[in-house]
Write a protein that holds these residues in place. Sequence first.
Motif, PDB file in Angstrom:
ATOM      1  N   GLN A   1       3.735   2.019  -2.669  1.00 35.97           N
ATOM      2  CA  GLN A   1       3.520   1.344  -3.948  1.00 35.97           C
ATOM      3  C   GLN A   1       4.345   0.062  -3.887  1.00 35.97           C
ATOM      4  OE1 GLN A   1       4.227   3.814  -7.370  1.00 35.97           O
ATOM      5  NE2 GLN A   1       2.930   5.477  -6.637  1.00 35.97           N
ATOM      6  N   ALA A   2       3.768  -0.940  -3.231  1.00 39.46           N
ATOM      7  CA  ALA A   2       4.493  -2.177  -2.971  1.00 39.46           C
ATOM      8  C   ALA A   2       4.319  -3.170  -4.110  1.00 39.46           C
ATOM      9  CB  ALA A   2       4.020  -2.787  -1.660  1.00 39.46           C
ATOM     10  N   PHE A   3       5.268  -4.090  -4.209  1.00 35.90           N
ATOM     11  CA  PHE A   3       5.195  -5.149  -5.217  1.00 35.90           C
ATOM     12  C   PHE A   3       5.862  -6.397  -4.657  1.00 35.90           C
ATOM     13  CE2 PHE A   3       9.072  -2.783  -5.814  1.00 35.90           C
ATOM     14  CZ  PHE A   3      10.043  -3.723  -6.121  1.00 35.90           C
ATOM     15  N   ALA A   4       5.328  -7.560  -4.989  1.00 29.71           N
ATOM     16  CA  ALA A   4       5.876  -8.828  -4.520  1.00 29.71           C
ATOM     17  C   ALA A   4       6.981  -9.316  -5.454  1.00 29.71           C
ATOM     18  CB  ALA A   4       4.779  -9.880  -4.426  1.00 29.71           C
ATOM     19  N   VAL A   5       8.038  -9.836  -4.859  1.00 30.58           N
ATOM     20  CA  VAL A   5       9.161 -10.383  -5.624  1.00 30.58           C
ATOM     21  C   VAL A   5       9.037 -11.901  -5.624  1.00 30.58           C
ATOM     22  CG1 VAL A   5      11.666 -10.559  -5.794  1.00 30.58           C
ATOM     23  CG2 VAL A   5      10.613  -8.434  -4.957  1.00 30.58           C
TER      24      VAL A   5
ATOM     25  N   PRO B   1       3.617 -18.491  -0.637  1.00 32.37           N
ATOM     26  CA  PRO B   1       4.226 -17.210  -0.998  1.00 32.37           C
ATOM     27  C   PRO B   1       3.315 -16.302  -1.814  1.00 32.37           C
ATOM     28  CG  PRO B   1       5.766 -19.005  -1.368  1.00 32.37           C
ATOM     29  CD  PRO B   1       4.434 -19.628  -1.099  1.00 32.37           C
ATOM     30  N   LEU B   2       2.522 -16.878  -2.707  1.00 28.44           N
ATOM     31  CA  LEU B   2       1.651 -16.068  -3.554  1.00 28.44           C
ATOM     32  C   LEU B   2       0.629 -15.318  -2.698  1.00 28.44           C
ATOM     33  CD1 LEU B   2       1.151 -15.457  -6.575  1.00 28.44           C
ATOM     34  CD2 LEU B   2      -0.578 -17.270  -6.548  1.00 28.44           C
ATOM     35  N   ARG B   3      -0.015 -16.022  -1.789  1.00 30.49           N
ATOM     36  CA  ARG B   3      -1.022 -15.415  -0.928  1.00 30.49           C
ATOM     37  C   ARG B   3      -0.397 -14.419   0.038  1.00 30.49           C
ATOM     38  NH1 ARG B   3      -3.508 -16.634   4.070  1.00 30.49           N
ATOM     39  NH2 ARG B   3      -5.717 -16.072   4.161  1.00 30.49           N
ATOM     40  N   SER B   4       0.718 -14.814   0.660  1.00 35.74           N
ATOM     41  CA  SER B   4       1.389 -13.940   1.622  1.00 35.74           C
ATOM     42  C   SER B   4       1.874 -12.658   0.957  1.00 35.74           C
ATOM     43  CB  SER B   4       2.576 -14.668   2.258  1.00 35.74           C
ATOM     44  OG  SER B   4       3.279 -13.828   3.136  1.00 35.74           O
TER      45      SER B   4
END
Length: 399
Positions: free
Chosen positions: A83-87, A66-69
């Motif tokens: 302006q994307a961000f990972a949850v 998940p971290l890499r993806s």
Amino acid sequence: MRVLCASLVSFVVLVSHAAEAPPKGNLLIAGGAVRADNADVWGRLVELAGGKGARIAVMPSAAGNPLRSGAGLVAILNKYGAQAFAVPVAVRLKGRDYTRDAEDETLAKSIREAGGVYFSGGDQGLITKALVRPDGSRTAVLQAIWDVYQKGGVIGGSSAGAAIMSSTMYYEAKTVLGTLSVGVNDGQELAPGLGFVGKDLFVDQHLLARGRFARMLPAMLKKGYKQGLGIDENTAIIINGKREVEVVGYQGALLLDLSLASTNSQEKDFNLSNARISYLDHGDRYNLLTRQYTPSADKAGGKLDPASPFLNEQVYSADMLGHNTVLVMMEKLINNARDTAIGIATAAPGDPREDLGFEFKLTRDAESVGYESATADAYTILNLRMDVRPLKITRPWYQ
């Protein structure tokens, strides 16, 4: 991989969630393997989320890493102006408790304030495990995602992120032929999805690349779906609140209609009569409610004349479930003096029923219509009839 079977019954509660107003947003459902340079798909996702500078929450819940993806998808979306961000809500995210993260009001608030949400590919069962409570209700993060959709934002996803769009999704699926040979069951091959697309449409992915149109049929019959959309790789469909579908990206999508289809209950093996199969090419539009088709700009004026076919040849394949085979056969049939095409599918060694195969018969009739592009070797094919019947396969007499 039975990450959701223990909660199967309770997941039905999710699909049957309390009545809500129809969502004002859009869905962008990709068939998998979306390339980073596919500006049609990524650009539209950003546009639907609000345009340049739009906040998009990336959900890497299905990913093996998940971290890499999450980081990779954030980088792609930012390249196209977001302006994307990972949850960080994922079963496989090391060092975190996904059950706690899924109820984190700070994370939920950040999603609710975004213009869009995008689900990565991977294992769709991990998405529902991370976002649905054991009693079937929505976690705070999942409710925030629904809030984005309700207020007019876009919900997108590819591969596993496409599978969860339906109220029913494939989970522990056998081979395509295996699903036809031995059927599908709730809690095994089938499981509840998140249901963004509603209860009246079944969605599947990697369609043409993996010959999956055939596995849609038993799932649709089992769950009572009359319409199904199967999206190819590096391609997406956009569905708005009016149930209008637009195809964007590299190739297209297959539309299956079982409204008038029937089965022979006297035949113990899978069979189907009078299904309808259509191919919607990139740029095409189709209304799921009115069944009205609008051709892409390059096909306007390109309606084929059945009285003046280009081909006069037999259309046959011994590998009906092969890469792109069904589309090639449909394209040859729609512009042909002959009105039928036959495709055969046989079991591979190790399949559950090596003695069983299937014949797929495509028929061009009075309801079938084709459109040809003026600028490329591309077709749209509407309303071919499809019949499927079982075949007994005899193996060589020698060992």
